[in-house]
Design an enzyme around this catalytic site. Structure first.
Site, PDB file in Angstrom:
ATOM      1  N   LYS A 116       0.856  -1.192   0.000  1.00  0.00           N
ATOM      2  CA  LYS A 116       0.000   0.000   0.000  1.00  0.00           C
ATOM      3  C   LYS A 116       0.883   1.229   0.000  1.00  0.00           C
ATOM      4  CE  LYS A 116      -4.501   0.770   0.284  1.00  0.00           C
ATOM      5  NZ  LYS A 116      -5.543  -0.201  -0.099  1.00  0.00           N
ATOM      6  N   SER A 373      -8.170  -5.338 -11.203  1.00  0.00           N
ATOM      7  CA  SER A 373      -6.799  -4.864 -11.435  1.00  0.00           C
ATOM      8  C   SER A 373      -5.962  -5.981 -12.050  1.00  0.00           C
ATOM      9  CB  SER A 373      -6.134  -4.439 -10.118  1.00  0.00           C
ATOM     10  OG  SER A 373      -6.469  -3.112  -9.805  1.00  0.00           O
TER      11      SER A 373
HETATM   12  N1  GLU Z   1      -7.158   0.170  -3.412  1.00  0.00           N
HETATM   13  C1  GLU Z   1      -7.892  -1.016  -3.729  1.00  0.00           C
HETATM   14  C2  GLU Z   1      -7.964  -1.938  -2.527  1.00  0.00           C
HETATM   15  O1  GLU Z   1      -7.831  -1.505  -1.416  1.00  0.00           O
HETATM   16  C3  GLU Z   1      -7.404  -1.702  -4.998  1.00  0.00           C
HETATM   17  C4  GLU Z   1      -6.000  -2.203  -4.995  1.00  0.00           C
HETATM   18  C5  GLU Z   1      -5.487  -2.687  -6.348  1.00  0.00           C
HETATM   19  O2  GLU Z   1      -6.271  -2.785  -7.266  1.00  0.00           O
HETATM   20  O3  GLU Z   1      -4.296  -2.950  -6.416  1.00  0.00           O
HETATM   21  O4  GLU Z   1      -8.245  -3.096  -2.639  1.00  0.00           O
END
Ligand code: GLU
Length: 443
Positions: A116, A373
């Site tokens: 993250k 994604s």
């Molecule tokens: N920010 C999104 C999550 O918390 C997507 C993360 C991604 O697609 O890498 O799952």
């Protein structure tokens, strides 16, 4: 974000998003009788990148912000997870979110690890030019930590496809290599996937429909309250409304609205786009049109009070730490669908379990985003472009498959869905670590 609570043994226990993650993790590791080696693997992220990004504001002044990328685990594939721009995105929060990503990618069984990122800043009020400069600078300062086969960011709180486009462009400018897979959640015209914007909400919607169907509950009798009207919250409100659910409450960071008769989220969205707030149809700043509110049966409600309002399904779709020991006992909903990451504390979890509230945990409920994604990332590798229907049906297959496995694990082990999802994810990560020789026989 950080606060301290005095324990009855007079020791001070620090309460942060990461310590809350550890509480859930340790409960599951205890259940598995995990040894010290396994515990050590999950206790800390593999890498923490802490930098400063400097932004030249439009007025010529310069501001520095802390920027993070925390890479929790990459046993199963490249690190993966969003980047948020938020004043509360500190290291403890980003660490916790990176760990949740590692569990989440394993729960839906996509070949990624967990990471993250965050810039601790207030992006509201920044111009497009400032946002672009900030986004490009983030990629520059993170350097080699990011890459299509190393670590692939995506959107999160206050970031979107436009920002992902700038980040990909900056990466390709620096590396000189065509790299569509370096970030996901990009614009459709620049390597994005159909269905990515709505994917988090879509995945949560599929799981909720399945849960209700199994419980023989009629959606048209369900009243839903949604906290957060960003990408995930606004989209799920619209999906549910179209499917006949009654949306009784909506909120964003500026305020909320409640109506027993139901709210049309499409109408609210139109005004949110115009005015920047969920209350925009009824209020201008703090001045509200009482006549219009009365005609539509609307009452004002605070985002905090949405958590305990009269409803059947509660959807936290904003930030973490909103369902706590303080308000969990007053929750009226029978189901909680966690589209936000980390909205419920471990203490609140225990209270909700005792009350019989069914919590569909973040690592399952919002995993649609990272699942699509993954579709985007594979499309970038192959050069293929999937149709919206293909994205939708593959997402449904994967997320419902994950739901069924979590459910089975919960039944078999006598665990809550959150603990069962953690157990499933941890077991999958350990299986890969074992074949990679990362642990000496203890995993
Ligand atoms: N920010 C999104 C999550 O918390 C997507 C993360 C991604 O697609 O890498 O799952």
């Amino acid at each position: 974000m950080m606060n301290t609570t005095l324990m009855n043994n007079q020791q001070t226990k620090v309460d942060t998003p990461y310590t809350r993650f550890l509480t859930t993790l340790n409960a599951v590791l205890d259940h598995m009788n995990a040894d010290e080696e396994v515990r050590a693997i999950f206790e800390h992220p593999q890498h923490i990148h802490k930098k400063t990004v400097s932004l030249m504001r439009d007025d010529g002044s310069t501001e520095d912000y802390p920027a993070f990328r925390v890479q929790f685990n990459n046993a199963r594939g490249p690190y993966k997870g969003g980047i948020r721009f938020h004043p509360e995105a500190d290291l403890e929060e980003v660490k916790a979110l990176s760990a949740l990503m590692a569990i989440k990618t394993a729960v839906v069984d996509v070949p990624f690890g967990g990471a993250k990122g965050g810039i601790q800043c207030e992006p509201k009020g920044m111009s497009r030019k400032e946002l672009e400069a900030l986004s490009r600078e983030y990629i520059r300062v993170m350097g080699d930590a990011i890459g299509p086969y190393t670590d692939c960011p995506a959107p999160d709180v206050n970031t979107n496809s436009m920002i992902m486009g700038w980040m990909r462009d900056e990466y390709e400018t620096i590396s000189g290599v065509f790299s569509p897979g370096v970030v996901t959640g990009k614009p459709l015209e620049y390597g994005g996937s159909q269905g990515r914007d709505e994917a988090t909400a879509r995945g949560g919607f599929f799981v909720l429909e399945e849960v209700l169907e199994r419980a023989a509950i009629d959606p048209s009798e369900q009243r839903v309250a949604i906290q957060g009207f960003g990408n995930a919250g606004a989209a799920i409100a619209q999906f549910l409304h179209e499917k006949g659910y009654t949306i009784v409450a909506l909120s964003d960071s500026k305020g909320g609205i409640y109506s027993r008769e139901g709210i049309d989220p499409f109408r609210i969205n139109k005004y949110k786009k115009k005015t920047g707030q969920v209350r925009g149809l009824y209020c201008e700043e703090s001045i509200c049109d009482a006549g219009r509110m009365q005609a539509d049966g609307i009452e004002l409600i605070s985002p905090k009070d949405i958590i305990t309002c009269d409803c059947d399904i509660l959807v936290p779709a904003a930030l973490d730490n909103v369902i706590t020991a303080r308000n969990a006992g007053d929750i009226k909903a029978e189901f909680i669908l966690e589209l936000a990451n980390g909205p419920t504390t471990p203490e609140a979890d225990a209270i909700l379990e005792k009350k019989g509230v069914r919590v569909i945990p973040d690592v399952l409920a919002n995993a649609g985003g990272v699942t699509v994604s993954y579709f985007e990332w594979t499309q970038g590798r192959s050069g293929e472009q999937w149709t919206a229907d293909r994205v939708d049906s593959e997402l449904k297959r994967i997320i419902l498959g994950a739901y069924r496995e979590v459910r089975r694990e919960a039944r078999r082990e006598g665990l809550s869905y959150r603990h069962a999802a953690f157990l499933l994810g941890i077991k999958r990560m350990l299986k890969t670590m074992r074949v990679r020789g990362w642990c000496n026989g203890s995993c």
